[in-house]
Design an enzyme around this catalytic site. Structure first.
Site, PDB file in Angstrom:
ATOM      1  N   GLU A 109      24.383 -35.945 -47.053  1.00 15.68           N
ATOM      2  CA  GLU A 109      24.084 -36.775 -46.228  1.00 15.68           C
ATOM      3  C   GLU A 109      24.190 -38.229 -46.500  1.00 15.68           C
ATOM      4  OE1 GLU A 109      22.911 -34.294 -44.972  1.00 15.68           O
ATOM      5  OE2 GLU A 109      22.751 -33.397 -43.207  1.00 15.68           O
ATOM      6  N   LYS A 128      20.541 -34.416 -27.744  1.00 15.42           N
ATOM      7  CA  LYS A 128      22.589 -33.352 -27.382  1.00 15.42           C
ATOM      8  C   LYS A 128      23.006 -33.719 -25.786  1.00 15.42           C
ATOM      9  CE  LYS A 128      23.675 -29.162 -27.945  1.00 15.42           C
ATOM     10  NZ  LYS A 128      24.093 -28.123 -28.157  1.00 15.42           N
ATOM     11  N   PHE A 149      13.383 -27.583 -32.711  1.00  7.84           N
ATOM     12  CA  PHE A 149      14.544 -26.722 -34.265  1.00  7.84           C
ATOM     13  C   PHE A 149      15.023 -28.307 -34.496  1.00  7.84           C
ATOM     14  CE2 PHE A 149      18.695 -25.619 -36.043  1.00  7.84           C
ATOM     15  CZ  PHE A 149      17.754 -24.952 -37.222  1.00  7.84           C
ATOM     16  N   GLN A 150      15.350 -28.291 -35.288  1.00  6.88           N
ATOM     17  CA  GLN A 150      15.852 -29.420 -36.052  1.00  6.88           C
ATOM     18  C   GLN A 150      15.130 -30.502 -35.022  1.00  6.88           C
ATOM     19  OE1 GLN A 150      19.485 -28.509 -37.021  1.00  6.88           O
ATOM     20  NE2 GLN A 150      19.023 -28.066 -38.805  1.00  6.88           N
ATOM     21  N   MET A 193      17.452 -47.078 -69.106  1.00 10.14           N
ATOM     22  CA  MET A 193      16.493 -48.126 -69.143  1.00 10.14           C
ATOM     23  C   MET A 193      14.486 -47.622 -68.912  1.00 10.14           C
ATOM     24  SD  MET A 193      16.313 -50.953 -68.211  1.00 10.14           S
ATOM     25  CE  MET A 193      17.480 -52.021 -67.385  1.00 10.14           C
TER      26      MET A 193
HETATM   27  C1  LIG Z   1      16.388 -42.289 -56.771  1.00  7.63           C
HETATM   28  C2  LIG Z   1      15.516 -43.471 -58.064  1.00  7.63           C
HETATM   29  N1  LIG Z   1      15.324 -42.558 -58.676  1.00  7.63           N
HETATM   30  C3  LIG Z   1      14.095 -43.404 -60.345  1.00  7.63           C
HETATM   31  C4  LIG Z   1      14.616 -44.400 -60.631  1.00  7.63           C
HETATM   32  C5  LIG Z   1      13.855 -44.472 -61.162  1.00  7.63           C
HETATM   33  N2  LIG Z   1      14.914 -45.278 -62.298  1.00  7.63           N
HETATM   34  C6  LIG Z   1      15.694 -46.538 -62.517  1.00  7.63           C
HETATM   35  S1  LIG Z   1      16.453 -46.223 -63.671  1.00  7.63           S
HETATM   36  C7  LIG Z   1      16.125 -44.732 -64.243  1.00  7.63           C
HETATM   37  C8  LIG Z   1      17.335 -44.191 -65.300  1.00  7.63           C
HETATM   38  C9  LIG Z   1      18.589 -44.319 -65.279  1.00  7.63           C
HETATM   39  O1  LIG Z   1      19.173 -43.476 -65.477  1.00  7.63           O
HETATM   40  P1  LIG Z   1      20.952 -43.593 -65.830  1.00  7.63           P
HETATM   41  O2  LIG Z   1      21.240 -43.187 -64.416  1.00  7.63           O
HETATM   42  O3  LIG Z   1      21.193 -42.738 -66.711  1.00  7.63           O
HETATM   43  O4  LIG Z   1      21.351 -44.804 -66.646  1.00  7.63           O
HETATM   44  P2  LIG Z   1      21.141 -45.607 -68.017  1.00  7.63           P
HETATM   45  O5  LIG Z   1      20.077 -46.150 -67.702  1.00  7.63           O
HETATM   46  O6  LIG Z   1      21.217 -44.796 -68.534  1.00  7.63           O
HETATM   47  O7  LIG Z   1      22.408 -46.204 -68.175  1.00  7.63           O
HETATM   48  C10 LIG Z   1      15.247 -44.500 -63.332  1.00  7.63           C
HETATM   49  C11 LIG Z   1      15.024 -43.081 -63.068  1.00  7.63           C
HETATM   50  C12 LIG Z   1      15.204 -44.920 -59.545  1.00  7.63           C
HETATM   51  N3  LIG Z   1      15.788 -46.120 -59.539  1.00  7.63           N
HETATM   52  N4  LIG Z   1      16.127 -44.710 -58.013  1.00  7.63           N
END
Ligand SMILES: Cc1ncc(C[n+]2csc(CCOP(=O)(O)OP(=O)(O)O)c2C)c(N)n1
Ligand SMILES: [Mg+2]
Lengths: 591, 160
Positions: A50, A162, A112-113, A480
């Site tokens: 979803e 429903k 349920f659900q 990042m």
């Molecule tokens: C759902 C979610 N969980 C955690 C984060 C925190 N966060 C921000 S950037 C990042 C890393 C992103 O890694 P990647 O997709 O490999 O991108 P890169 O920075 O390597 O280009 C994280 C964990 C977030 N923004 N969103």
């Protein structure tokens, strides 16, 4: 004629001109799906999660400007879309999410659900409604689309028990809505606009600061007219990208945490900010107390709550950005001391702006390097697609690089999760955008961290033959996060090293999708060309320099003019950026 | 500063939750909240007492206005207005002397005695918050068993 709730649902979607909806069935919505199955006007895209459905609806909406639609079941179906609702709320994405609910007689019984869909979604929707009587269904749907699409757009959730899907009522789709508590202001206050014009002519160091509101309002032409007429340099937030061509001489690029040196310096030195559909987010302002200390602020926004929330506005103008800018341009061009004379007066400021831009342009060094620089891949992808692509990103370093290097001047061609920063948004959103525009080039710029959050939707791209071009900048890191750890946590990579990521080429192939890999800089162009030439979806896995960092950077809580422009000295020597198989225990590449 | 804001809303289930949720989600204060029907059955009136500086109050007003089911928002503090709150106060009275004293205090504050047992009295008192507090302070030494307060309501005064 009497129709069942399910028939009313489908007829209402048709009346709204909905062509595609995204979702997954379940017990309480079976009847809705059953009726959808027996007609051809509204296509159902069956997603694999979803969250995929709601982000696809977002991508569809961001690309077209019209509400995206999702349909999911009660309980877990609904809770799985919460992230997308929150994302859409932050980025003002028009959505109508239909959720199934247990029969009205069971509501509150922990059936349920059962989940409190209305309670759970309340803080992350613009509006939500539980339909208790099938007689109300058509009106509620009409209002839901109206609310989602107008004013400051946003997500609306309609919860359908429903029994409402099976009971019957007379169908009449209202042609007007009457919501006495909802009347968004469209045209701006005349007097305020005149005052704004006066300020603009007086200003010595003005900046136009454009946000996502400009995109939703479709105000690119007006932004350009204003800039050209008054010779004011323009900067955009990540949500505003596309509102002004990156190649225009007055364009300073993106501002904020990873914005250009030029844009942030200009903001800091400005004596007038013309904020256009922007909301002074903390990623833009940096340290609030030192934000644009000498600037007076004209703030144009359709949402009054955005004005004076973080930054004082000397001239607030509530209204639709396009309508207000149109009038502002008109007033400006009819004023004495015609803006033409502004051109000479503006020279010193533009000279300064150009000097900043020349001093520290966006740059990377690929030449002479063994490893692929991510910016190089993005730069090449931009060069090869120019203004023809819709770029959809995930969240992380790759997102910021994409924002820096794609210079399109077309709105709705840079789709990203700005406010919530939702990893996992990119790929399903790209599918949604591609579904809306099957013949356009849609790029999904992502990295292995984000991509693995919703990779199950590869099945949807394959089955629906949606030719999304996935550009996966593979650093085997939550890049990042790793960057912050290098800069602020002494290089301790707490849970940011993704280590042995899957073989994305094989993964794509497992779904029947073409997979290509670029191992080094020499492969980049060929892989991109082959991928773009291919008719179907493509996974392009780019092995990149694991340790490349994204600059400029305003450290969190720092002032906007205090940017880091490159790796600090200790980082340049401490790491060995080795990525070859076997050399780095943490980074085992699949064969 | 304290502000009394009256909010006219659609009389739908969930509106109160949206209004209250808005305050908690954004960290605004609720000092008191009361909800009641209006002569128009489709409309309810929420009176909320909150506090904050000018910028916060402006945000609160705008945020309330933004809720689809909110029809009208008025900051009564900005105009001449009346405020009332009602309290039901149950006190314990042991000896006859104490009972006389309780009745005397009730008289001073124009509180009504609405229930009585050999050991207790229940007073009903109405007024602004200051008056309610004064009654409570006076009755405290006798031993207060229970207090129920309505939360504040307010109405604008019209010009003559
Ligand atoms: C759902 C979610 N969980 C955690 C984060 C925190 N966060 C921000 S950037 C990042 C890393 C992103 O890694 P990647 O997709 O490999 O991108 P890169 O920075 O390597 O280009 C994280 C964990 C977030 N923004 N969103
Ligand atoms: Mg990564």
């Amino acid at each position: 004629m009497k129709l069942t709730g399910s028939e009313i649902f489908v007829e209402s979607l048709k009346c709204e001109g909905v062509k595609t909806i995204f979702g997954i069935p379940g017990g309480v919505v079976l009847k809705l799906f059953d009726v959808l199955h027996q007609q051809n006007d509204v296509e159902v895209v069956l997603t694999r999660h979803e969250q995929g459905a709601i982000h696809m609806a977002e991508g569809y909406a961001k690309a077209t400007g019209k509400a995206g639609v999702a349909l999911v079941t009660s309980g877990p179906g609904m809770t799985n879309i919460v992230t997308g609702l929150a994302d859409a709320m932050m980025d003002s994405v028009p959505l109508v999410a239909f959720t199934g609910q247990v029969p009205t007689s069971l509501i509150g019984n922990d059936a349920f659900q059962e989940a409190d869909n209305i309670g759970i979604s309340r803080p992350c929707t613009k509006h939500n409604v539980l339909v208790k009587d099938v007689k109300d269904l058509a009106t509620v749907i009409k209002e839901a689309f109206y609310i989602a699409n107008t004013g400051r757009p946003g997500p609306v959730l309609v919860d359908i028990p429903k029994d409402v899907t099976t009971e019957s009522a007379e169908f009449h789709y209202p042609d007007k809505v009457s919501l006495r508590g909802y009347r968004p202001t469209v045209s701006g206050n005349r007097f305020q606009i005149k005052q704004a014009a006066d300020e603009i002519l007086k200003a010595k160091r003005p900046v136009i600061y454009v946000g996502g509101g400009s995109v939703f309002s479709g105000a690119a032409n007006e932004v350009r007219e204003l800039a050209d007429l008054t010779q004011i340099p323009v900067t955009m937030t990540v949500m505003g990208l596309g509102s002004f061509p990156g190649t225009h001489p007055l364009c300073m690029g993106m501002l904020g945490m990873h914005g250009t040196y030029c844009a942030n310096m200009a903001m800091h030195e400005a004596d007038l900010l013309i904020a256009v559909g922007a909301r002074f987010d903390d990623r833009v302002t940096g340290k609030l107390s030192e934000f644009s200390p000498r600037a007076r602020v004209i703030h144009i926004d359709i949402d009054p709550t955005s004005i004076k929330k973080n930054v004082h506005a000397h001239i607030p103008i509530v209204g639709d950005v396009k309508a207000v800018l149109k009038e502002l341009v008109q007033v400006l061009s009819s004023m004495d001391g015609n803006p033409a004379s502004v051109k000479t007066q503006r020279r010193p400021w533009l000279k300064q702006v150009n000097a900043w831009s020349a001093q520290h342009p966006l740059a990377y060094q690929q030449e002479g390097k063994k490893e692929t620089k991510p910016q190089y891949v993005i730069d090449k992808a931009y060069e090869l697609t120019k203004h023809k692509a819709i770029v959809v990103t995930d969240v992380g370093q790759h997102q910021m690089w994409a924002a820096q290097y794609f210079k399109s001047g077309l709105q709705r061609t840079f789709l990203t999760s700005g406010g919530l920063g939702t990893m996992g948004f990119g790929f399903p959103a790209a599918i949604g955008a591609q579904k809306a525009y099957p013949n356009k080039t849609v790029l999904c710029i992502t990295s292995e961290g984000s991509f693995q959050m919703n990779l199950q939707e590869l099945a949807v791209a394959a089955i629906h033959k949606l030719p999304v071009k996935i550009i996966l900048l593979n650093n085997q890191f939550h890049g990042m996060v790793r960057q912050w750890q290098d800069l602020f946590y002494e290089g301790r990579y707490a849970s940011s090293d993704l280590g042995n990521t899957p073989d994305f080429v094989k993964l794509a192939e497992a779904y029947g999708i073409l997979g290509l890999r670029s191992e080094g800089p020499g492969d980049v162009e060929a892989v991109l060309k082959e991928g773009f030439k291919h008719k179907g979806p493509v996974m392009m896995d780019f092995v990149i320099d694991r340790f490349e960092n994204c600059y400029p950077m305003i450290p969190a809580g720092g002032a906007q003019h205090e940017m880091m422009l490159e790796d600090p000295p200790q980082l340049k020597t401490a790491r060995k950026p080795s990525r070859n198989k076997g050399e780095d225990a943490d980074a085992v590449l699949p064969a | 500063m304290e502000h009394v804001i009256s909010v006219l809303v659609e009389n739908n289930p969930g509106v109160l939750a949206r209004v209250a949720g808005l305050f908690s989600a954004r960290g605004y204060n609720i000092e008191s909240l009361s909800v009641a029907p209006t002569p128009d059955a489709t409309i309810s009136m929420i009176t909320v007492v909150t506090s904050g500086d000018e910028i916060i109050i402006e945000q609160i007003m705008k945020q309330l206005n933004k809720v689809i089911e909110v029809l009208k928002v008025v900051d009564l503090t900005e105009e001449d207005h009346l405020e009332r709150e009602t309290a039901l106060i149950k006190i314990v009275t042991k000896q006859g002397q104490q009972r006389d004293e309780a009745i005397r205090i009730a008289g001073i504050f124009r509180a009504n005695i609405v229930d009585s047992t050999p050991q207790t009295y229940t007073f009903e008192v109405s007024g602004d918050s200051g008056k309610i507090q004064a009654v409570i302070d006076r009755l405290k030494p006798m031993g207060i068993k229970e207090i129920v307060r309505t939360g504040r309501i307010a109405i604008a005064r019209d010009a003559l």
